[in-house]
Design a protein around this motif. Structure first.
Motif, PDB file in Angstrom:
ATOM      1  N   LEU A  27     -37.930 -37.323  60.513  1.00 51.29           N
ATOM      2  CA  LEU A  27     -37.491 -36.751  61.256  1.00 51.29           C
ATOM      3  C   LEU A  27     -36.643 -35.956  61.049  1.00 51.29           C
ATOM      4  CD1 LEU A  27     -35.996 -40.999  61.148  1.00 51.29           C
ATOM      5  CD2 LEU A  27     -38.017 -39.817  62.571  1.00 51.29           C
ATOM      6  N   ARG A  30     -34.336 -34.508  64.885  1.00 51.11           N
ATOM      7  CA  ARG A  30     -34.509 -35.474  65.184  1.00 51.11           C
ATOM      8  C   ARG A  30     -32.577 -35.380  64.496  1.00 51.11           C
ATOM      9  NH1 ARG A  30     -36.967 -35.968  68.859  1.00 51.11           N
ATOM     10  NH2 ARG A  30     -37.441 -38.068  68.665  1.00 51.11           N
ATOM     11  N   ARG A  31     -32.083 -36.519  65.389  1.00 50.95           N
ATOM     12  CA  ARG A  31     -30.330 -37.170  65.176  1.00 50.95           C
ATOM     13  C   ARG A  31     -29.868 -38.090  65.439  1.00 50.95           C
ATOM     14  NH1 ARG A  31     -26.950 -33.348  69.156  1.00 50.95           N
ATOM     15  NH2 ARG A  31     -25.422 -32.890  67.593  1.00 50.95           N
ATOM     16  N   ALA A  32     -29.704 -38.540  64.723  1.00 49.91           N
ATOM     17  CA  ALA A  32     -29.145 -40.320  64.657  1.00 49.91           C
ATOM     18  C   ALA A  32     -28.209 -40.413  64.580  1.00 49.91           C
ATOM     19  CB  ALA A  32     -29.893 -41.435  63.533  1.00 49.91           C
ATOM     20  N   ALA A  54     -33.757 -36.936  59.367  1.00 50.22           N
ATOM     21  CA  ALA A  54     -32.778 -36.564  59.864  1.00 50.22           C
ATOM     22  C   ALA A  54     -31.340 -36.217  59.936  1.00 50.22           C
ATOM     23  CB  ALA A  54     -32.581 -37.953  60.989  1.00 50.22           C
ATOM     24  N   HIS A 107     -31.207 -38.409  69.342  1.00 50.29           N
ATOM     25  CA  HIS A 107     -32.280 -39.009  69.196  1.00 50.29           C
ATOM     26  C   HIS A 107     -32.659 -41.015  68.608  1.00 50.29           C
ATOM     27  CE1 HIS A 107     -33.306 -34.307  68.983  1.00 50.29           C
ATOM     28  NE2 HIS A 107     -34.024 -34.639  70.143  1.00 50.29           N
ATOM     29  N   VAL A 108     -31.724 -40.863  68.122  1.00 49.32           N
ATOM     30  CA  VAL A 108     -31.571 -42.304  67.605  1.00 49.32           C
ATOM     31  C   VAL A 108     -30.046 -43.042  68.046  1.00 49.32           C
ATOM     32  CG1 VAL A 108     -32.320 -44.082  65.620  1.00 49.32           C
ATOM     33  CG2 VAL A 108     -33.608 -42.123  65.880  1.00 49.32           C
ATOM     34  N   GLU A 152     -33.786 -35.662  75.768  1.00 49.18           N
ATOM     35  CA  GLU A 152     -34.635 -35.794  75.240  1.00 49.18           C
ATOM     36  C   GLU A 152     -36.025 -37.124  74.385  1.00 49.18           C
ATOM     37  OE1 GLU A 152     -34.757 -33.119  71.379  1.00 49.18           O
ATOM     38  OE2 GLU A 152     -34.251 -31.094  72.870  1.00 49.18           O
ATOM     39  N   ALA A 154     -34.547 -41.704  73.429  1.00 48.04           N
ATOM     40  CA  ALA A 154     -34.497 -41.835  72.509  1.00 48.04           C
ATOM     41  C   ALA A 154     -34.703 -43.194  71.960  1.00 48.04           C
ATOM     42  CB  ALA A 154     -32.598 -41.587  72.844  1.00 48.04           C
ATOM     43  N   THR A 262     -38.067 -46.237  64.323  1.00 46.01           N
ATOM     44  CA  THR A 262     -38.458 -44.940  63.721  1.00 46.01           C
ATOM     45  C   THR A 262     -39.896 -45.066  64.008  1.00 46.01           C
ATOM     46  OG1 THR A 262     -39.237 -45.880  61.660  1.00 46.01           O
ATOM     47  CG2 THR A 262     -36.970 -43.899  62.281  1.00 46.01           C
ATOM     48  N   GLU A 267     -43.166 -47.078  70.403  1.00 41.28           N
ATOM     49  CA  GLU A 267     -43.698 -45.497  70.750  1.00 41.28           C
ATOM     50  C   GLU A 267     -43.509 -46.892  72.766  1.00 41.28           C
ATOM     51  OE1 GLU A 267     -42.040 -42.531  71.847  1.00 41.28           O
ATOM     52  OE2 GLU A 267     -42.472 -43.349  69.674  1.00 41.28           O
TER      53      GLU A 267
END
Length: 314
Positions: A27, A30-32, A54, A107-108, A152, A154, A262, A267
């Motif tokens: 990750l 990626r930002r959560a 992340a 992203h999360v 992007e 999420a 995740t 997906e």
């Protein structure tokens, strides 16, 4: 889409931990955001995401507790990109400040914070506390972060509970102004709202690359139960055990959240309800397993969205 009708299973089970679920997933970059990330399954969810690389923001009411949790996660994972931001889900200004201060993509988003079976309490806006915290606050937060989530693509994780089985959302009286207050019915309807939110948010936002799923973490003893007397806690344990539920550790309790956040197996999948690291089957009467039809109904989900917008605009 064809694949949307398939029932999703994974190699993981009720025994799997958050760390096992995220093993091998990178990750980095990626930002959560994890609400309620300072304790219980929230901190374990944040730890697993940070462990996979992340950048993690713990969105919490108690900043000191958040900072302790962040320091512990950094020490544990070697990931120094774990930060704390103030968020009180019952306070519209606090939610608005959090979303206004967010910069760049997200992203999360794990909508994990919650209260359970609280004494009858109203927020400053006159809303019933559990519906306000568990649903309305997260609804406002997620909508406020829509642009960041869409930039992007999420995943949004809506942490629900098997308690959703006990009550639909009673639109005629969501805030218990007409009927006698029942802490469990209030909790249950708020948890149904968490599932319905995932259904409608996916319908509205899938084209933006955002998918939203809900889940039942399992029976875990955390400070979520702080409002229960010892006798109530004993009763809850025996009811759950009679319904075939085993208690989980917080690390196991966070596994389904981390899977939904995740797993490559999910997906493009949204609007579904998971338990024990797999998509839940329809509710089996007499058990605490599965998902109620009232929580997945698209018309009810659309109605809840409109009602929630109205309440927040009021």
């Amino acid at each position: 889409m064809e694949h949307m009708t398939e029932h999703i299973s994974t190699p993981f089970t009720a025994e799997s931990t958050a760390a096992q679920v995220v093993a091998g997933i990178d990750l980095t970059g990626r930002r959560a955001v994890v609400t309620g990330g300072a304790s219980g399954i929230g901190v374990e969810t944040a730890r697993a995401l940070a462990g996979a690389g992340a950048d993690v923001t713990l969105a919490v009411r108690d900043i000191a507790a958040g900072q302790r949790a962040a320091a512990e996660i950094t020490a544990d994972t070697g990931n120094g990109r774990v930060v704390v931001a103030p968020l009180d889900l019952t306070d519209r200004a606090s939610v608005a400040a959090f979303t206004a201060n967010w910069d760049g993509p997200l992203h999360v988003l794990v909508n994990n914070a919650g209260v359970m079976a609280t004494p009858h309490t109203r927020t400053a806006d006159g809303w019933e506390l559990q519906f306000a915290t568990n649903h309305l606050g997260h609804f406002a937060l997620t909508r406020g972060l829509h642009r960041a989530l869409a930039s992007e693509g999420a995943r949004v994780v809506s942490v629900s509970s098997s308690a959703h089985l006990w009550s639909p959302v009673l639109f005629e009286d969501v805030h218990f102004t007409e009927r006698p207050y029942d802490p469990w019915l209030a909790y249950s309807q708020s948890k149904t709202a968490n599932v319905l939110f995932a259904v409608e948010a996916t319908r509205r936002w899938e084209a933006d690359g955002i998918t939203v799923n809900s889940l039942m973490p399992g029976a875990i003893e955390t400070n979520l139960q702080r409002h229960l007397a010892e006798e109530e806690l004993r009763q809850l344990r025996s009811v759950l055990e009679a319904r075939g539920m085993r208690w989980k550790t917080p690390q196991q309790g966070a596994a389904t959240s981390v899977l939904v956040a995740t797993s490559p197996l999910l997906e493009g999948v949204g609007g579904r309800y998971f338990e024990d690291c797999a998509e839940a089957l329809p509710h089996q009467p007499g058990t605490s397993r599965g998902v109620a039809a009232h929580a997945l109904d698209p018309e009810t989900a659309a109605r809840l969205w409109e009602v929630s917008e109205k309440i927040l605009a009021g």
